[in-house]
Design a protein around this motif. Sequence first.
Motif, PDB file in Angstrom:
ATOM      1  N   ALA A  87      -7.298   4.388  -1.177  1.00  0.00           N
ATOM      2  CA  ALA A  87      -6.663   3.095  -1.481  1.00  0.00           C
ATOM      3  C   ALA A  87      -7.312   1.959  -0.689  1.00  0.00           C
ATOM      4  O   ALA A  87      -7.216   0.789  -1.069  1.00  0.00           O
ATOM      5  CB  ALA A  87      -5.170   3.158  -1.184  1.00  0.00           C
ATOM      6  N   VAL A 135       2.648   5.958   5.827  1.00  0.00           N
ATOM      7  CA  VAL A 135       2.493   6.269   4.400  1.00  0.00           C
ATOM      8  C   VAL A 135       2.627   7.789   4.253  1.00  0.00           C
ATOM      9  O   VAL A 135       1.866   8.536   4.867  1.00  0.00           O
ATOM     10  CB  VAL A 135       1.110   5.812   3.875  1.00  0.00           C
ATOM     11  CG1 VAL A 135       1.006   6.058   2.378  1.00  0.00           C
ATOM     12  CG2 VAL A 135       0.868   4.339   4.195  1.00  0.00           C
ATOM     13  N   PRO A 136       3.577   8.263   3.441  1.00  0.00           N
ATOM     14  CA  PRO A 136       3.801   9.715   3.343  1.00  0.00           C
ATOM     15  C   PRO A 136       2.783  10.399   2.443  1.00  0.00           C
ATOM     16  O   PRO A 136       3.152  11.074   1.481  1.00  0.00           O
ATOM     17  CB  PRO A 136       5.222   9.810   2.777  1.00  0.00           C
ATOM     18  CG  PRO A 136       5.388   8.568   1.972  1.00  0.00           C
ATOM     19  CD  PRO A 136       4.558   7.510   2.652  1.00  0.00           C
ATOM     20  N   ARG A 137       1.517  10.194   2.749  1.00  0.00           N
ATOM     21  CA  ARG A 137       0.421  10.792   1.977  1.00  0.00           C
ATOM     22  C   ARG A 137      -0.680  11.175   2.960  1.00  0.00           C
ATOM     23  O   ARG A 137      -0.801  10.566   4.017  1.00  0.00           O
ATOM     24  CB  ARG A 137      -0.159   9.773   0.973  1.00  0.00           C
ATOM     25  CG  ARG A 137       0.764   9.438  -0.196  1.00  0.00           C
ATOM     26  CD  ARG A 137       0.857  10.598  -1.193  1.00  0.00           C
ATOM     27  NE  ARG A 137       1.719  10.294  -2.324  1.00  0.00           N
ATOM     28  CZ  ARG A 137       3.028  10.514  -2.370  1.00  0.00           C
ATOM     29  NH1 ARG A 137       3.638  11.036  -1.316  1.00  0.00           N
ATOM     30  NH2 ARG A 137       3.728  10.240  -3.436  1.00  0.00           N
ATOM     31  N   LEU A 189       0.848  -1.196   0.000  1.00  0.00           N
ATOM     32  CA  LEU A 189       0.000   0.000   0.000  1.00  0.00           C
ATOM     33  C   LEU A 189       0.885   1.249   0.000  1.00  0.00           C
ATOM     34  O   LEU A 189       0.652   2.174  -0.780  1.00  0.00           O
ATOM     35  CB  LEU A 189      -0.923   0.001   1.225  1.00  0.00           C
ATOM     36  CG  LEU A 189      -1.677   1.320   1.463  1.00  0.00           C
ATOM     37  CD1 LEU A 189      -2.732   1.544   0.401  1.00  0.00           C
ATOM     38  CD2 LEU A 189      -2.297   1.358   2.843  1.00  0.00           C
ATOM     39  N   GLY A 190       1.894   1.245   0.876  1.00  0.00           N
ATOM     40  CA  GLY A 190       2.827   2.374   0.936  1.00  0.00           C
ATOM     41  C   GLY A 190       3.486   2.611  -0.412  1.00  0.00           C
ATOM     42  O   GLY A 190       3.548   3.741  -0.900  1.00  0.00           O
ATOM     43  N   PHE A 203      -0.989   3.953   9.036  1.00  0.00           N
ATOM     44  CA  PHE A 203      -2.001   2.933   8.706  1.00  0.00           C
ATOM     45  C   PHE A 203      -1.847   1.803   9.712  1.00  0.00           C
ATOM     46  O   PHE A 203      -0.782   1.177   9.788  1.00  0.00           O
ATOM     47  CB  PHE A 203      -1.754   2.453   7.270  1.00  0.00           C
ATOM     48  CG  PHE A 203      -2.637   1.319   6.818  1.00  0.00           C
ATOM     49  CD1 PHE A 203      -3.951   1.218   7.226  1.00  0.00           C
ATOM     50  CD2 PHE A 203      -2.138   0.362   5.925  1.00  0.00           C
ATOM     51  CE1 PHE A 203      -4.760   0.166   6.791  1.00  0.00           C
ATOM     52  CE2 PHE A 203      -2.939  -0.685   5.473  1.00  0.00           C
ATOM     53  CZ  PHE A 203      -4.248  -0.782   5.910  1.00  0.00           C
ATOM     54  N   LEU A 216       1.062   4.123  -3.100  1.00  0.00           N
ATOM     55  CA  LEU A 216       0.753   5.546  -2.959  1.00  0.00           C
ATOM     56  C   LEU A 216       1.972   6.418  -3.182  1.00  0.00           C
ATOM     57  O   LEU A 216       1.870   7.518  -3.680  1.00  0.00           O
ATOM     58  CB  LEU A 216       0.131   5.808  -1.592  1.00  0.00           C
ATOM     59  CG  LEU A 216      -1.268   5.213  -1.411  1.00  0.00           C
ATOM     60  CD1 LEU A 216      -1.812   5.510  -0.038  1.00  0.00           C
ATOM     61  CD2 LEU A 216      -2.223   5.737  -2.472  1.00  0.00           C
ATOM     62  N   GLU A 217       3.142   5.926  -2.807  1.00  0.00           N
ATOM     63  CA  GLU A 217       4.359   6.721  -3.037  1.00  0.00           C
ATOM     64  C   GLU A 217       4.669   6.809  -4.511  1.00  0.00           C
ATOM     65  O   GLU A 217       5.187   7.805  -4.992  1.00  0.00           O
ATOM     66  CB  GLU A 217       5.546   6.122  -2.275  1.00  0.00           C
ATOM     67  CG  GLU A 217       5.537   6.489  -0.822  1.00  0.00           C
ATOM     68  CD  GLU A 217       6.756   5.914  -0.109  1.00  0.00           C
ATOM     69  OE1 GLU A 217       7.849   6.461  -0.325  1.00  0.00           O
ATOM     70  OE2 GLU A 217       6.594   4.936   0.625  1.00  0.00           O
ATOM     71  N   GLN A 248      -6.078  10.368   0.883  1.00  0.00           N
ATOM     72  CA  GLN A 248      -5.515   9.604  -0.225  1.00  0.00           C
ATOM     73  C   GLN A 248      -5.337   8.119   0.158  1.00  0.00           C
ATOM     74  O   GLN A 248      -5.593   7.225  -0.648  1.00  0.00           O
ATOM     75  CB  GLN A 248      -4.167  10.213  -0.595  1.00  0.00           C
ATOM     76  CG  GLN A 248      -3.865  10.150  -2.062  1.00  0.00           C
ATOM     77  CD  GLN A 248      -2.564  10.878  -2.384  1.00  0.00           C
ATOM     78  OE1 GLN A 248      -2.289  11.945  -1.828  1.00  0.00           O
ATOM     79  NE2 GLN A 248      -1.767  10.309  -3.263  1.00  0.00           N
ATOM     80  N   VAL A 249      -4.924   7.893   1.402  1.00  0.00           N
ATOM     81  CA  VAL A 249      -4.781   6.508   1.874  1.00  0.00           C
ATOM     82  C   VAL A 249      -6.170   5.870   1.944  1.00  0.00           C
ATOM     83  O   VAL A 249      -6.360   4.716   1.558  1.00  0.00           O
ATOM     84  CB  VAL A 249      -4.085   6.451   3.258  1.00  0.00           C
ATOM     85  CG1 VAL A 249      -3.913   5.001   3.708  1.00  0.00           C
ATOM     86  CG2 VAL A 249      -2.738   7.166   3.216  1.00  0.00           C
TER      87      VAL A 249
END
Lengths: 105, 143
Positions: B20, B10-12, A97-98, B99, A101-102, B16-17
Amino acid sequence: VTTDQLAAWSALGDRTRRTIFERLAQRPHAVGELARGLPVSRPAVSQHLRVLRQAGLVAEERVGRERHYRLDARPLRTVVDWAGHYERFWQHHARLLGELLEGGD
Amino acid sequence: MAAIEVDQFVPRPAEQVWRALTDPDLLARWLMPNDFKPVVGHLFTFRTEPVPQHGFDGIVHCQVLAIEPPWLLRLSWRGGTLDTTVTWRLAPEGTGTRFLITHDGFDETDPAQQAAMNILGGGWRGHLVGRLLSVLGGDAQDG
């Protein structure tokens, strides 16, 4: 999980036997050594060792005039695999997932 | 009760996460193909490779139990011998999002699941399991 494996896990349901098992995971011990660090009598330790041996978790070997007990963790393999499976599953997918999105935007 | 807990930074931003976690196509890209809908009560499946040694045919049957955009999504998670719950939480952290995954509800009357939870959740975690795995690894050829 087979009957043998269940026997192994139920043998570890007892706190004293778990302590013995953890010590044997470090190195083999003689009964006397095990009894010294435990709040139970030496005959009681022998009894616990018998249960662990019957469950296939501990093997006995003669060293000179002493009997040494060593760990045999093989009966636990399936459940250890099983337990790790779900943790690894989520770690893997959380990483994906990380990465997803990255990489995106 | 013991649970499997995993977390990932997560760098968002959370929104946005969250997308997903709740868009079926994005969800398929990091988890598994699915027919998810972000509606409480919705029944759906995830499909993946079977894992015969865990009695798993490759289909996870799920229901959306709770949804609080963009912070929480809870699903029932049934597959193989499992009848469990998975909770996904998001928490702001700096410029990104943490997360958090909690997988719980394992059947405590099933000796295998119970033993697994003892290992994962109890005082055994780390020190004994590490040694146990190294012992098992050493015995791999004749085991």
